[in-house]
Structure formats: C-alpha cells, structure tokens
Design a protein around this motif. Structure first.
Motif, mmCIF file in Angstrom:
data_model
loop_
_atom_site.group_PDB
_atom_site.id
_atom_site.type_symbol
_atom_site.label_atom_id
_atom_site.label_comp_id
_atom_site.label_asym_id
_atom_site.label_seq_id
_atom_site.Cartn_x
_atom_site.Cartn_y
_atom_site.Cartn_z
ATOM 1 N N VAL A 187 43.679 35.502 -19.115
ATOM 2 C CA VAL A 187 42.231 35.424 -19.330
ATOM 3 C C VAL A 187 41.719 36.696 -19.990
ATOM 4 O O VAL A 187 40.916 36.648 -20.931
ATOM 5 C CB VAL A 187 41.506 35.176 -17.993
ATOM 6 N N TYR A 212 35.259 31.879 -13.884
ATOM 7 C CA TYR A 212 36.199 31.325 -14.857
ATOM 8 C C TYR A 212 37.564 31.101 -14.204
ATOM 9 O O TYR A 212 38.077 31.940 -13.471
ATOM 10 C CB TYR A 212 36.359 32.259 -16.063
ATOM 11 N N ILE A 256 32.616 37.016 -19.600
ATOM 12 C CA ILE A 256 33.376 36.063 -18.808
ATOM 13 C C ILE A 256 33.734 36.738 -17.494
ATOM 14 O O ILE A 256 34.189 37.885 -17.472
ATOM 15 C CB ILE A 256 34.642 35.582 -19.552
ATOM 16 N N LEU A 296 29.801 33.501 -18.390
ATOM 17 C CA LEU A 296 30.504 32.335 -17.857
ATOM 18 C C LEU A 296 31.110 32.740 -16.520
ATOM 19 O O LEU A 296 32.041 33.555 -16.456
ATOM 20 C CB LEU A 296 31.588 31.872 -18.833
ATOM 21 N N ASP A 297 30.569 32.190 -15.445
ATOM 22 C CA ASP A 297 30.918 32.623 -14.089
ATOM 23 C C ASP A 297 32.081 31.807 -13.529
ATOM 24 O O ASP A 297 32.307 30.655 -13.927
ATOM 25 C CB ASP A 297 29.688 32.476 -13.187
ATOM 26 N N LEU A 353 35.828 28.939 -25.318
ATOM 27 C CA LEU A 353 35.341 30.313 -25.296
ATOM 28 C C LEU A 353 34.892 30.764 -26.682
ATOM 29 O O LEU A 353 33.932 31.517 -26.826
ATOM 30 C CB LEU A 353 36.431 31.251 -24.771
ATOM 31 N N SER A 411 28.119 28.839 -14.049
ATOM 32 C CA SER A 411 29.455 28.454 -13.629
ATOM 33 C C SER A 411 30.025 27.398 -14.568
ATOM 34 O O SER A 411 29.303 26.576 -15.131
ATOM 35 C CB SER A 411 29.419 27.905 -12.199
ATOM 36 N N GLU A 412 31.364 27.432 -14.721
ATOM 37 C CA GLU A 412 32.035 26.379 -15.498
ATOM 38 C C GLU A 412 31.653 24.996 -14.982
ATOM 39 O O GLU A 412 31.452 24.056 -15.744
ATOM 40 C CB GLU A 412 33.551 26.534 -15.383
ATOM 41 N N SER A 467 37.424 24.994 -19.010
ATOM 42 C CA SER A 467 37.131 25.619 -20.290
ATOM 43 C C SER A 467 38.415 26.176 -20.899
ATOM 44 O O SER A 467 39.186 26.877 -20.234
ATOM 45 C CB SER A 467 36.106 26.738 -20.119
ATOM 46 N N ASP A 508 37.191 34.408 -11.606
ATOM 47 C CA ASP A 508 36.894 33.979 -10.243
ATOM 48 C C ASP A 508 37.610 34.865 -9.217
ATOM 49 O O ASP A 508 38.795 35.214 -9.396
ATOM 50 C CB ASP A 508 37.336 32.523 -10.058
#
Length: 552
Positions: free
Chosen positions: A497, A456, A474, A453-454, A466, A427-428, A461, A477
């Motif tokens: 994103v 997001y 990625i 990367l969970d 990235l 997770s971020e 970030s 969320d």
C-alpha cells in the motif's frame, strides 16, 4: 289472457334495464333486448336458446330460488354472471315470484354494475395494498394475521411472524434514485412471494421493510430453513436496465404461541429480533429472545438521550494528532466524537453511534461535528497558532446525502475558514464505485477541502481506483498496522500500500501505531505520517491547544 300476455311482452321490450322470467329450476322463459345485450347476446332468442343464466358461482341459482320461496322477493342482489364470450359481468337484481299457469315463475330486473364493482374493487385494493410492490399493506396484513392466529389456535399448530428489513437500502436509494429503488423493492417482494406458499402472506409496511406470516410450521428448525432460503433468494443479483444490484436483508422471527398471542406483540418481538440480526452483522436471521427486547428498549432510551445531548451541548470533540516522524511536527488532527454524559462521563462513539444510526440521528450529528471542527480551526487560527488541518470522518450516510456539498459549503462560508484546513475522511465501505460517487468526490474537491481514503484495505479499491479517485491521503487500516510485526501477510500488504500510494502521489498515514516495533517497521518502509496511541491519546480542545502552542 292473451291480451295480458301481449301487454307483459310489450313491457319487457320497453324497459331499458334487463328484464327476464325463468322457472324455479332456472330455465329461462323470456327476456328483453337489454337483458340479452348485458349478457353479450345479439338477440333475446339467442339467450333463450342457452336455456339458463350462466352463474359464475354454481350455488347462486338454487340459493336464490330457496330465498324466494321463503321471502317472496329479493331486492338489490348483486351476483356475477358469465357473458356469451366467457367474460364476467356484475349485475344487481330485484327478483320476485309471480303465479303462472305452469307453476310459479321468477320475474326479475337486472342492471349491469360491472364498472361500479371494478371501481369499488380498485379503491379497496388501493386502501389495502402497497402501491410500489402490490403487496398487502399493514391494515390487510393485520387482518390476515388475526385470521391466521385463530386458525393456528384451533389446529394447535405453530405460526411464524417474520420482519424482513433490507440492509443499507437507503444507500441504494441515494445512489440510484427512488425510481430504480422502487423497482428493486418490487423485485424483492416478488421473490419473497415466490419463495413461500399460497397460504402464507407477504406484506410491505413501507420503506424497505417486509412482514411475513408463515402458517402451519413444524418447529423452529423448519422456519430457520425457510428464513435462510429467503436470504439466499433476496441476495441473487437484480438486473435493472444497465445496473446490477445486490441486496441483503436481516430477518427477525417470532413464533406463536410462545412469543405472543396477538398481532402487535408478535410484530414487536419479530422487530426486536430483526434489530438483533443487524447488530450481529446483518444478512442473517434471528429468533426473538426476551433479552433482545430489553436491548431494543435500551437502544430507544439511548436515542432519546442522544437527542437531548445534542440540544444540551453534551457532545464534544477530542483530537488525535497525525505525526510526521521525520520532523516530529503535527501534520493533521483527527476530530473524534465523544459524549460527555452527565451521569456516565465520557462515552466513546462505538457505544452510542449504532443507536444513533438506527434512530436516524447520524446526519444531524455528522453536521454538528463538521461545524464544530470548522469553528475550532477558526478559533485556533485567530489565537495565532500554526495552521494545522483537522480531519473529520464522513459517514456513509452523510456521503450519500444529495445536498452534502451545499451543506458543507454553507458551513465553510459561515465559519469563515480556509477550506483546505478541513480534511474529510471517507471509508472505502462508504463508497459505491459509480458515477454518483465520482460526482460527489469532485464536488467536495471543488469546495477546496482535502480528501482522505480511510480504513484502506477493508474494501475493494484497487490501484486503478487510487489513480482515478481524487484523494489526497490514504489511511492504512489499524488492523493491518498492528500486525505488521507478527504476520507476514499484513506486513506485505502494508508495504504494498505504501509503495502504491507513493507511486500515485498520495500522502500515506498509518493508523493504530502502538509500539516502537511498529514505528520502526513503518519508517523502514518510508512511511512518514503516523497516528496512534504511541504518539498520544486523543485530547479535548484545550489539551490539544497546549501541544500546538509548544510546536508554534
């Protein structure tokens, strides 16, 4: 008579300890060289010209004179005197009354004990104070709390006990090291002392927990104001060397007499209130409420049951597919933890992981999840099923473990799997953008595992992050995905994103897809991989195996 006086004078000069005579009014009559030297004078004559000893406590001299009148002698009396230069000297004296033609006089011998006194004070300080912060420890705190409670009862005034626990401080410890973390604790302790009055007490019991005694408070409104001021004070940036660190805290408050009449009960209830503050979101304060104590007891029971669950193999994994909507193939499976409770049945992680975190079980459970996932991947490969990656969520506590890479390497080696079949979701919020974070990520990549990367969008970030961080995937969320057809802001963010991720060559997974409209929107934005209840609920291994066989 003259011969006796000369003999006495000779005795004064020959003694190695300080020897002196004085009147009952405190006036010095005679002394030897040692006495003058102990008090910082070059000669007896210099000391005698001062007229009397300079007592640190003005009441000592008349008290001694009164005791001598009653007892005749006083032995092993320890007092503090001032030297000529104003510094203090501790001496032990034996004193007696002797008859004299001018009335009774005091004759005494004194031995300097300053070093012994200071050494004793140092030992006492070490026994009663925390070595990192210099604050009182639990022993001294409880002594002061007993005194404060007696005074509060006598004055009929309330008293507050506060437990202050720093939020996620183990993350700071793991990121910056114990040396810098200890310096941060010292700063926080100093800030708490400065924010309170001299009559209040700030103590550190160990780890990242402080305990306060706030005396003579008016009511709960006033103590709430104090608690908020403490939170504001703690949260100011702390700059040490080249690092700027922000620390938050959770505060639990119990009040005397309403919440307890003895130190242990007040501390226990303040501790329960502190955990309530953490449960409602941290960086806040809470007063003790009886139901909070009941929940704390329930949480302890959950932790105890969880320890048994690990031993009794009650933990299980369910798997949710990530679908390539262009091919209909399962690209990856996310391993999701469940507790198969013998009485309650399947329990979801949100119902037990908070207790596991507070009970310190997360690293152990997390390692069990990774090993079980690796073992399942091997079993499916041995069964001849199409190779499918399995994703595992890596908690922030695991991510900050110093030996994470070594432990993961051991699991991969012992289970005999291709490391690329394992994807770690981070997770971020689990990451601090620091050199240590980059080192850990690169170490994991060197093992051959894939990184995702969970959640997001929930952190900070940027596109630059990235490009810099070595992620393969990625995951957007779910809170944004579920609102893409209702809120333009969420739709614009998801679109941005997807565009950014594709620009830097990252695979994108939209989490939480539940409706056909969401699927259509995401497909229009060229999002290929999706996960959510629209494609199916998580299944245990035997159920997921059936789906994998259908795609073989």
């Amino acid at each position: 008579m003259a011969s006796a006086e000369n003999e006495s004078a000779g005795l004064l000069e020959r003694r190695q300890v300080g020897v002196y005579r004085q009147g009952l009014d405190g006036r010095l009559v005679d002394c030897n060289e040692a006495c003058a030297r102990i008090l910082g004078y070059d000669s007896p004559e210099e000391l005698l010209r001062t007229g009397a000893f300079d007592y640190f406590n003005a009441s000592d001299q008349p008290t001694i004179a009164a005791a001598l009148k009653d007892l005749g002698t006083v032995n092993n009396l320890e007092i503090c005197l001032r030297r000529r230069n104003g510094t203090l000297v501790w001496v032990t004296q034996n004193i007696g009354l002797i008859p004299s033609g001018d009335g009774d006089q005091i004759e005494g011998v004194l031995l300097e004990t300053t070093e012994q006194r200071l050494a004793s004070e140092r030992i006492e300080y070490q026994v009663t104070h925390d070595p990192v912060s210099g604050l009182p420890n639990r022993s001294l705190y409880l002594d002061r709390l007993m005194v404060a409670l007696a005074q509060s009862q006598r004055r009929e005034r309330p008293l507050a006990v506060c437990v202050v626990d720093l939020d996620h401080f183990d993350l700071i410890n793991a990121t910056f090291g114990r040396g810098l973390a200890d310096r941060i604790l010292k700063v926080v302790g100093d800030r708490l002392v400065e924010a309170l009055r001299l009559e209040d007490t700030v103590a550190r019991f160990g780890s990242d927990e402080f305990s306060l005694i706030i005396v003579d408070v008016d009511n709960e409104v006033s103590i709430a104001s104090i608690a908020q001021r403490l939170l504001d004070t703690i949260s100011h940036p702390i700059v040490i060397e080249t690092h700027e660190v922000r620390v938050n805290a959770s505060i639990g408050i119990s009040m005397f007499p309403g919440d307890g009449a003895d130190p242990e009960m007040l501390l226990k209830n303040a501790d329960a209130a502190m955990y309530r503050a953490k449960d409602v979101g941290r960086n806040t304060w809470q007063f003790y409420q009886p139901e909070v104590n009941a929940r704390a007891f329930e949480r302890q029971m959950v932790v105890r049951s969880l320890r048994n669950a690990i031993r009794n193999e009650e933990l299980v994994l369910h798997y949710q597919p990530q679908i390539n909507v262009q091919t209909g193939q399962i690209e990856c499976l996310e391993a999701l933890l469940r507790w198969n409770h013998p009485e309650l049945g399947i329990v979801n992680p949100e119902d037990f992981l908070p207790a596991a975190e507070q009970g310190g079980l997360i690293p152990k459970i997390g390692e069990w999840v990774i090993r079980t996932t690796a073992k399942q991947a091997r079993l499916w490969a041995e069964a001849g099923l199409r190779a499918v990656r399995i994703a595992v969520n890596l908690s922030w506590r695991q991510f900050q473990q110093p030996d994470l890479i070594r432990r993961l390497g051991v699991i991969i080696l012992e289970e005999g799997i291709d490391p690329s079949m394992l994807e770690l979701e981070i997770s971020e919020r689990a990451m601090q953008h620091s050199d240590r974070t980059m080192t850990t990520l690169l170490g994991l990549k060197n093992l051959g595992v894939r990184l995702a990367l969970d959640d997001y969008g929930t952190g900070r970030s940027s596109l630059a992050d990235l490009k810099r961080l070595p992620f393969d995937t990625i995951k957007i969320d779910p809170s944004y995905v579920q609102n893409v057809t209702r809120h333009l802001d969420d739709a614009a963010l998801v679109q941005a994103v997807i565009t950014m991720a594709r620009a830097v060559g990252l695979r994108v997974v939209a989490e939480g897809v539940e409706t056909k409209d969401q699927l259509s929107f995401l497909r229009d934005q060229s999002c290929v991989d999706m996960q959510g209840f629209f494609f199916g609920k998580p299944l245990p291994a035997f159920g997921m195996e059936g789906l994998l066989k259908m795609q073989h």
